[in-house]
Design a protein around this motif. Structure first.
Motif, mmCIF file in Angstrom:
data_model
loop_
_atom_site.group_PDB
_atom_site.id
_atom_site.type_symbol
_atom_site.label_atom_id
_atom_site.label_comp_id
_atom_site.label_asym_id
_atom_site.label_seq_id
_atom_site.Cartn_x
_atom_site.Cartn_y
_atom_site.Cartn_z
ATOM 1 N N VAL A 80 77.056 74.570 69.368
ATOM 2 C CA VAL A 80 77.331 75.667 68.439
ATOM 3 C C VAL A 80 78.836 75.843 68.201
ATOM 4 C CG1 VAL A 80 77.061 78.137 68.012
ATOM 5 C CG2 VAL A 80 75.165 76.833 68.994
ATOM 6 N N PRO A 81 79.682 75.865 69.251
ATOM 7 C CA PRO A 81 81.126 75.949 68.988
ATOM 8 C C PRO A 81 81.642 74.812 68.114
ATOM 9 C CG PRO A 81 80.672 76.366 71.312
ATOM 10 C CD PRO A 81 79.396 75.895 70.707
ATOM 11 N N SER A 82 81.076 73.621 68.262
ATOM 12 C CA SER A 82 81.529 72.485 67.463
ATOM 13 C C SER A 82 81.293 72.721 65.979
ATOM 14 C CB SER A 82 80.802 71.206 67.917
ATOM 15 O OG SER A 82 81.205 70.094 67.137
ATOM 16 N N ASN A 83 80.109 73.268 65.636
ATOM 17 C CA ASN A 83 79.834 73.530 64.222
ATOM 18 C C ASN A 83 80.729 74.639 63.677
ATOM 19 O OD1 ASN A 83 78.008 71.689 63.175
ATOM 20 N ND2 ASN A 83 76.599 73.275 62.488
ATOM 21 N N GLN A 84 81.064 75.609 64.522
ATOM 22 C CA GLN A 84 82.001 76.653 64.104
ATOM 23 C C GLN A 84 83.371 76.033 63.786
ATOM 24 O OE1 GLN A 84 79.658 79.406 63.740
ATOM 25 N NE2 GLN A 84 81.407 80.575 64.465
ATOM 26 N N ALA A 130 78.910 66.290 70.606
ATOM 27 C CA ALA A 130 78.301 67.587 70.301
ATOM 28 C C ALA A 130 78.682 68.062 68.906
ATOM 29 C CB ALA A 130 78.717 68.617 71.347
ATOM 30 N N GLY A 131 77.685 68.463 68.154
ATOM 31 C CA GLY A 131 77.928 68.988 66.811
ATOM 32 C C GLY A 131 77.900 67.957 65.720
ATOM 33 N N PHE A 132 77.782 66.676 66.053
ATOM 34 C CA PHE A 132 77.838 65.657 65.004
ATOM 35 C C PHE A 132 76.649 65.770 64.044
ATOM 36 C CE2 PHE A 132 76.576 61.457 63.411
ATOM 37 C CZ PHE A 132 77.697 61.140 62.679
ATOM 38 N N THR A 133 75.422 65.739 64.576
ATOM 39 C CA THR A 133 74.251 65.770 63.693
ATOM 40 C C THR A 133 74.135 67.078 62.920
ATOM 41 O OG1 THR A 133 73.083 64.205 65.127
ATOM 42 C CG2 THR A 133 71.747 65.493 63.582
ATOM 43 N N PRO A 134 74.186 68.257 63.568
ATOM 44 C CA PRO A 134 74.136 69.486 62.768
ATOM 45 C C PRO A 134 75.342 69.633 61.858
ATOM 46 C CG PRO A 134 74.644 69.997 65.045
ATOM 47 C CD PRO A 134 74.237 68.555 65.017
ATOM 48 N N ALA A 378 75.800 77.641 59.847
ATOM 49 C CA ALA A 378 76.487 76.733 60.767
ATOM 50 C C ALA A 378 76.015 76.959 62.200
ATOM 51 C CB ALA A 378 78.000 76.911 60.668
ATOM 52 N N SER A 379 75.981 78.222 62.621
ATOM 53 C CA SER A 379 75.567 78.537 63.985
ATOM 54 C C SER A 379 74.068 78.355 64.168
ATOM 55 C CB SER A 379 75.947 79.974 64.332
ATOM 56 O OG SER A 379 77.333 80.175 64.221
ATOM 57 N N VAL A 384 69.399 75.719 66.834
ATOM 58 C CA VAL A 384 68.095 75.055 66.873
ATOM 59 C C VAL A 384 68.241 73.628 67.390
ATOM 60 C CG1 VAL A 384 66.167 74.222 65.468
ATOM 61 C CG2 VAL A 384 67.115 76.501 65.053
ATOM 62 N N ASN A 385 69.277 72.947 66.926
ATOM 63 C CA ASN A 385 69.497 71.581 67.394
ATOM 64 C C ASN A 385 69.866 71.556 68.879
ATOM 65 O OD1 ASN A 385 69.569 68.781 66.265
ATOM 66 N ND2 ASN A 385 71.614 68.797 67.166
ATOM 67 N N ALA A 386 70.565 72.602 69.337
ATOM 68 C CA ALA A 386 70.918 72.682 70.759
ATOM 69 C C ALA A 386 69.671 72.850 71.620
ATOM 70 C CB ALA A 386 71.888 73.838 70.998
ATOM 71 N N ILE A 387 68.731 73.694 71.167
ATOM 72 C CA ILE A 387 67.483 73.865 71.918
ATOM 73 C C ILE A 387 66.681 72.569 71.897
ATOM 74 C CG2 ILE A 387 65.333 75.157 72.078
ATOM 75 C CD1 ILE A 387 67.873 76.718 72.827
ATOM 76 N N ALA A 388 66.695 71.866 70.758
ATOM 77 C CA ALA A 388 66.056 70.550 70.714
ATOM 78 C C ALA A 388 66.704 69.608 71.720
ATOM 79 C CB ALA A 388 66.146 69.970 69.304
#
Length: 441
Positions: A80-84, A130-134, A378-379, A384-388
């Protein structure tokens, strides 16, 4: 600020929408597909390396499951921080940082001497990626309108099974032939598959633009027209600096999305790591080369099914049933797999479960994108991707504890329980859709 600004048509005559769509498609999609192929290769190449690496380093099935899954611990922490950060810094800079750093770490894995060193680098690899796919998913919403985003995501996500189709022959070829300068072939596997991430990470800065308003390859009126029909400006303006956890967890449907993501991540991602060993010990394969060819089959099938089903979802503009139906089919295959006695039948059922699960992939993430407002997108997608990814962490460990072989008692119970859980999840998706229709939403 009024939303009317985003609906205005720029003056100066008609716009050729199809021509703009084609320009954006061929500029963005092939390149991001290549990026995701590289990401998956570097994420799962440990599964192929394990065919010879485990013996060299003294790694047993349970610890291999831990090595595969530890990637996702750091991935979840920083997702989540990465997407932020991506929203704040711009996609080009942040995606470049992600790719170059994970490429360097992948190369460093080639020089580990102990399982502990390997575990540390796998943890760092997850943090780097972390954060690449989302992040790419969010980036695509900056370029594609709602009636095109599912198809764009489906082709993007085809890179996952496509990466396995590529990884199978390439990785097994390296394992069978590369043993230069005193380095074992599995070490060369990490070196040769880490270099492309560094190269293409640098290429991002040159090739991609942060948004349509920066695209010199679009005409001025084309840029204005496209920007007016996308949420990119709103995402940039409305995304809060702090992570809005309270708003995220109170978003209607978020818990069900997280549950579905967890189950699919547990099944699909764990197989990315384990399927080379599952096939290699099934009795269907006589060599490492045979293993590579057999692994290609379910993922080649998945790529075709994934694209066709996602296009169907776009044509109808429907998401929930396009997620629930293939998930239910995958669950049936898993339940049947738990009672299969023949290795060939087991492989066929496993292939069907993999392909059906991938069919739901793009509609699921489009549904996720549509669930959140632009400011939470973004978050929300990252959450959701993090829970996945939590499922992706648990899956390889569970398969390792279950023995990593189709037909073992542990795998039989695991697939049965997973099939039942996925059917329940699919039923809840359909129930929520029916409830929304009855309430007029």
């Amino acid at each position: 600020m009024s939303n009317d600004r985003y609906k205005e048509t720029p003056p100066g005559g008609d716009i050729d929408e199809a021509a703009i769509d084609r320009k954006v498609w061929w500029r963005i999609i092939p390149f991001v597909v290549i990026l995701l192929v590289i990401a998956i290769l570097d994420r799962v190449n440990i599964g192929y390396a394990a065919l010879t690496m485990n013996a060299d380093l003294g790694i047993d099935p349970a610890f291999f499951g831990f090595l595969s899954g530890i990637f996702f611990i750091s991935y979840v922490i920083f997702e989540v921080p990465s997407n932020q950060f991506l929203v704040r810094t711009g996609a080009r800079i942040w995606l470049t940082r992600i790719m170059v750093s994970w490429g360097i770490i992948t190369i460093l894995i080639a020089f580990v001497q102990t399982p502990v060193q390997l575990a540390i680098l796998r943890f760092l690899l997850g943090a780097a990626e972390a954060g690449f796919t989302p992040g790419i998913m969010l980036y695509l919403t900056f370029w594609f309108r709602k009636n095109r985003i599912s198809q764009a995501l489906s082709v993007f996500f085809i890179a996952i099974p496509l990466a396995m189709v590529i990884a199978s022959p390439v990785s097994t070829f390296i394992l069978s032939h590369a043993a230069w300068s005193g380095l074992a072939s599995w070490r060369w596997l990490f070196v040769l598959e880490g270099i492309p991430a560094v190269i293409f990470g640098g290429a991002i800065l040159v090739y991609l633009q942060d948004s349509p308003k920066d695209a010199a390859w679009l005409g001025g009126r084309e840029r204005s027209w496209l920007v007016s029909r996308l949420d990119e400006t709103r995402v940039q303006a409305e995304t809060p600096l702090a992570i809005p956890f309270r708003q995220l967890v109170t978003t209607p449907g978020i818990l069900l999305l997280c549950l579905c993501g967890f189950l699919v991540g547990l099944f699909l991602t764990s197989l990315l790591f384990w399927i080379p060993q599952i096939v290699n010990t099934s009795g269907l394969s006589r060599s490492i080369t045979d293993t590579g060819l057999l692994v290609m089959i379910p993922y080649a099938l998945s790529a075709g099914v994934m694209y066709a089903w996602s296009r169907h979802s776009d044509r109808l503009g429907e998401r929930r049933w396009h997620v629930a139906a293939p998930l239910a089919v995958a669950a049936i295959f898993l339940i049947l797999l738990s009672v299969a006695h023949s290795p060939l039948v087991g492989f066929i059922l496993l292939s069907g479960a993999i392909a059906s699960s991938y069919a739901a992939y793009a509609p699921f993430f489009v549904l996720t994108l549509e669930t959140f407002s632009p400011g939470l997108r973004a978050s929300g997608v990252a959450l959701v991707n993090a829970i996945a990814s939590v499922g992706s962490f648990a899956g390889p460990i569970l398969l390792g504890l279950a023995g990593g072989n189709i037909g073992s008692p542990g795998m039989t119970v695991l697939f049965l329980l997973l099939g039942i859980a996925i059917i329940i999840c699919a039923a809840l998706l359909v129930r929520n859709d029916s409830g929304a229709r009855m309430s007029g939403e």
